[in-house]
Scaffold this active site. Sequence first.
Site, mmCIF file in Angstrom:
data_model
loop_
_atom_site.group_PDB
_atom_site.id
_atom_site.type_symbol
_atom_site.label_atom_id
_atom_site.label_comp_id
_atom_site.label_asym_id
_atom_site.label_seq_id
_atom_site.Cartn_x
_atom_site.Cartn_y
_atom_site.Cartn_z
ATOM 1 N N LYS A 1 -51.460 -11.147 9.778
ATOM 2 C CA LYS A 1 -51.894 -9.750 9.723
ATOM 3 C C LYS A 1 -52.613 -9.549 8.390
ATOM 4 O O LYS A 1 -51.983 -9.495 7.330
ATOM 5 C CB LYS A 1 -50.710 -8.786 9.805
ATOM 6 C CG LYS A 1 -51.205 -7.350 9.989
ATOM 7 C CD LYS A 1 -50.332 -6.304 9.348
ATOM 8 C CE LYS A 1 -50.634 -6.048 7.908
ATOM 9 N NZ LYS A 1 -51.977 -5.529 7.599
ATOM 10 N N PRO A 2 -53.952 -9.453 8.404
ATOM 11 C CA PRO A 2 -54.670 -9.246 7.143
ATOM 12 C C PRO A 2 -54.598 -7.779 6.736
ATOM 13 O O PRO A 2 -54.185 -6.921 7.515
ATOM 14 C CB PRO A 2 -56.104 -9.633 7.505
ATOM 15 C CG PRO A 2 -56.226 -9.303 8.955
ATOM 16 C CD PRO A 2 -54.857 -9.499 9.567
ATOM 17 N N ALA A 3 -55.026 -7.482 5.502
ATOM 18 C CA ALA A 3 -55.022 -6.095 5.019
ATOM 19 C C ALA A 3 -55.994 -5.247 5.833
ATOM 20 O O ALA A 3 -57.052 -5.716 6.258
ATOM 21 C CB ALA A 3 -55.411 -6.072 3.546
ATOM 22 N N GLY B 1 -48.353 -9.146 -1.515
ATOM 23 C CA GLY B 1 -48.650 -7.720 -1.624
ATOM 24 C C GLY B 1 -47.730 -7.078 -2.637
ATOM 25 O O GLY B 1 -47.261 -7.742 -3.569
ATOM 26 N N SER B 2 -47.446 -5.807 -2.429
ATOM 27 C CA SER B 2 -46.667 -5.059 -3.423
ATOM 28 C C SER B 2 -45.188 -5.427 -3.371
ATOM 29 O O SER B 2 -44.675 -5.866 -2.335
ATOM 30 C CB SER B 2 -46.834 -3.563 -3.172
ATOM 31 O OG SER B 2 -46.309 -3.249 -1.905
ATOM 32 N N GLU C 1 -45.120 -13.265 -2.544
ATOM 33 C CA GLU C 1 -45.882 -13.231 -3.803
ATOM 34 C C GLU C 1 -46.177 -11.764 -4.080
ATOM 35 O O GLU C 1 -46.940 -11.139 -3.339
ATOM 36 C CB GLU C 1 -47.201 -14.001 -3.647
ATOM 37 C CG GLU C 1 -47.042 -15.467 -3.316
ATOM 38 C CD GLU C 1 -46.646 -16.307 -4.518
ATOM 39 O OE1 GLU C 1 -46.600 -15.777 -5.651
ATOM 40 O OE2 GLU C 1 -46.363 -17.500 -4.317
HETATM 41 P P1 NAP Z 1 -49.283 -3.737 0.013
HETATM 42 O O1 NAP Z 1 -49.504 -2.294 0.207
HETATM 43 O O2 NAP Z 1 -47.904 -4.230 -0.108
HETATM 44 O O3 NAP Z 1 -50.036 -4.459 1.210
HETATM 45 C C1 NAP Z 1 -50.031 -5.849 1.381
HETATM 46 C C2 NAP Z 1 -50.048 -6.148 2.856
HETATM 47 O O4 NAP Z 1 -48.860 -5.637 3.443
HETATM 48 C C3 NAP Z 1 -51.204 -5.482 3.613
HETATM 49 O O5 NAP Z 1 -51.612 -6.332 4.644
HETATM 50 C C4 NAP Z 1 -50.540 -4.243 4.151
HETATM 51 O O6 NAP Z 1 -51.168 -3.697 5.281
HETATM 52 C C5 NAP Z 1 -49.185 -4.794 4.505
HETATM 53 N N1 NAP Z 1 -48.158 -3.773 4.673
HETATM 54 C C6 NAP Z 1 -48.025 -2.598 4.027
HETATM 55 N N2 NAP Z 1 -46.927 -1.938 4.489
HETATM 56 C C7 NAP Z 1 -46.364 -2.736 5.434
HETATM 57 C C8 NAP Z 1 -45.233 -2.629 6.297
HETATM 58 N N3 NAP Z 1 -44.433 -1.554 6.255
HETATM 59 N N4 NAP Z 1 -44.962 -3.628 7.152
HETATM 60 C C9 NAP Z 1 -45.761 -4.709 7.195
HETATM 61 N N5 NAP Z 1 -46.842 -4.887 6.424
HETATM 62 C C10 NAP Z 1 -47.146 -3.905 5.544
HETATM 63 O O7 NAP Z 1 -50.037 -4.269 -1.270
HETATM 64 P P2 NAP Z 1 -51.553 -4.053 -1.627
HETATM 65 O O8 NAP Z 1 -51.712 -2.757 -2.316
HETATM 66 O O9 NAP Z 1 -52.436 -4.311 -0.479
HETATM 67 O O10 NAP Z 1 -51.783 -5.267 -2.614
HETATM 68 C C11 NAP Z 1 -51.628 -5.144 -3.967
HETATM 69 C C12 NAP Z 1 -50.319 -5.756 -4.426
HETATM 70 O O11 NAP Z 1 -50.300 -7.135 -4.107
HETATM 71 C C13 NAP Z 1 -50.158 -5.667 -5.924
HETATM 72 O O12 NAP Z 1 -48.858 -5.293 -6.280
HETATM 73 C C14 NAP Z 1 -50.446 -7.092 -6.367
HETATM 74 O O13 NAP Z 1 -49.867 -7.408 -7.611
HETATM 75 C C15 NAP Z 1 -49.909 -7.895 -5.227
HETATM 76 N N6 NAP Z 1 -50.513 -9.237 -5.171
HETATM 77 C C16 NAP Z 1 -49.737 -10.287 -5.498
HETATM 78 C C17 NAP Z 1 -50.262 -11.560 -5.491
HETATM 79 C C18 NAP Z 1 -49.393 -12.726 -5.854
HETATM 80 O O14 NAP Z 1 -49.777 -13.843 -5.537
HETATM 81 N N7 NAP Z 1 -48.245 -12.535 -6.469
HETATM 82 C C19 NAP Z 1 -51.594 -11.768 -5.140
HETATM 83 C C20 NAP Z 1 -52.378 -10.669 -4.818
HETATM 84 C C21 NAP Z 1 -51.803 -9.404 -4.820
HETATM 85 P P3 NAP Z 1 -52.277 -2.523 5.084
HETATM 86 O O15 NAP Z 1 -53.426 -3.177 4.456
HETATM 87 O O16 NAP Z 1 -52.560 -2.029 6.445
HETATM 88 O O17 NAP Z 1 -51.650 -1.479 4.213
#
Ligand code: NAP
Length: 475
Positions: free
Chosen positions: A168-170, A222-223, A244
């Site tokens: 599931k991509p963003a 993700g977050s 991650e």
């Molecule tokens: P996010 O809101 O957690 O989203 C990441 C992914 O999860 C997206 O595909 C999102 O879908 C999905 N998602 C959100 N809510 C969900 C749920 N309830 N059930 C299933 N999937 C769900 O994070 P983001 O804002 O896109 O990304 C930024 C974060 O990623 C930052 O905190 C960053 O530090 C972290 N990050 C970490 C790394 C690492 O390697 N440690 C690398 C890159 C980024 P949607 O797009 O539809 O919301």
Amino acid sequence: MFLDGQWVQAVSGDVFSVTNPATGEVIGEMPDGGAADTTAAIAAASAAFGSWSTTTAYERSAILYKAWQLMVERSEDLANLMTLEQGKPLKASRFEVSYAADFLQWFAEEAKRVTGEWLPSARANQRFLSIKQPVGVVGAITPWNYPISMLTRKMGPALAAGCTMVLKPAEATPLCAKAVFDVFVDAGIPAGVINMVTTSTPAPVGEVLTSDPRVAKLTFTGSTAVGKMLAGAAAANLQRVSVELGGHAPFIVYPDADPVHAAKGAAALKFLNSGQACISPNRLYVHRSVAEPFIETLTARVAKVKAGSGFDDGVGVGPLVNDAAVAKVANQVDDARAKGAEVPVGGERLETGDYANGHFYAPTLITGVTTDMLISHEETFGPVAPVMVYDEVDEVIELANATNYGLAAYVYTRDISTAFKAFEALRFGIIGINDVNPTSAAAPFGGMGDSGLGREGGHEGIDEYLETKLGGFAI
Ligand code: NAP
């Protein structure tokens, strides 16, 4: 969406729009999938697992090599698509495509290095043999900030190991994900081995991926909030998990460092991807004895960083992902100002002229940052460099470690002993020593604490997708 080797619509027939974050313009639409589509994708991945997991490592390696070659051949198109959909400057998109392709090449090689062990037994008539086998169907969820490399960092090792997948991509970057799938299809990946569900409502997809007993592993980037929630759900089903997550990287400049070199490094690193990187420095600790030249150089560098469309020459930072991201950055800067920080460069939303329809925040430097400010502990994910001047060298590691996150940290010093001590004492998974790019497909990437579980890339990357099986042979 991609199910069982076919591009298909969602069961509901719904679609969602994809926009360019620099202009607000609609650039495409994708099927808006849900629980039923995810279940169908898992069924396809599950059915394909038997045959894919029993192909030879050489066959899987050959497909990954082909995918690597195709990604390199298509790199200019992929980079253009990334800048259009995600917003980063074209040069940064090219760099990301090359980094993404590296994972395919690296894991094409690692596929052939999955070995077992012949173990001694205390019984003369017994032999032990341990082998590694693929865990099964993998559910993968990826973010928008690195919309191609975050896919290949998971798909490379999972496919090399012999797993099948549902991705599931963003929501913000499904076109990049589709282009990655095109690469794999053209490389000859068999039907059912990789499947993709796109959606504007991620929760139902996440619920199915973490509760269907046919899914053996969840890999998420993700977050921290979403990662913890999904890891909790996966735990109930005893799925393996690697997550991650977010970061809050310290960047320490010791008194013996070259402050100008350090400031140039900080400027280069902080504004990558508009600051929307999990390893972006979020706290710059500079020793008072070198603070003046450091801040002077950083001020000059930040003042030169131009915000704009990633397609325009000379642009150093593109747009942020959406308005909520701009509001979060603005809130942190306003909070710091209200608590006494100075903002010598930037410190404002960019909302007029060419910026009017995009999500822009000015490249910003904040000085006089203190621990009571939001920016000292909340991940910024924007183009803001916060500087804190410190006096006690013996206390700086403690300051740097005072976070629940533990992904990346940076150290500038010319003293080998200081470098080693800091490397060992910092509670982070990745430490850059006089180095602003401590990442590579060949190196283990991952965090501690609230930054996650598991490692991607390196030799460790493929282990996350393998199960150890022991055979005891009575002879
Ligand atoms: P996010 O809101 O957690 O989203 C990441 C992914 O999860 C997206 O595909 C999102 O879908 C999905 N998602 C959100 N809510 C969900 C749920 N309830 N059930 C299933 N999937 C769900 O994070 P983001 O804002 O896109 O990304 C930024 C974060 O990623 C930052 O905190 C960053 O530090 C972290 N990050 C970490 C790394 C690492 O390697 N440690 C690398 C890159 C980024 P949607 O797009 O539809 O919301």
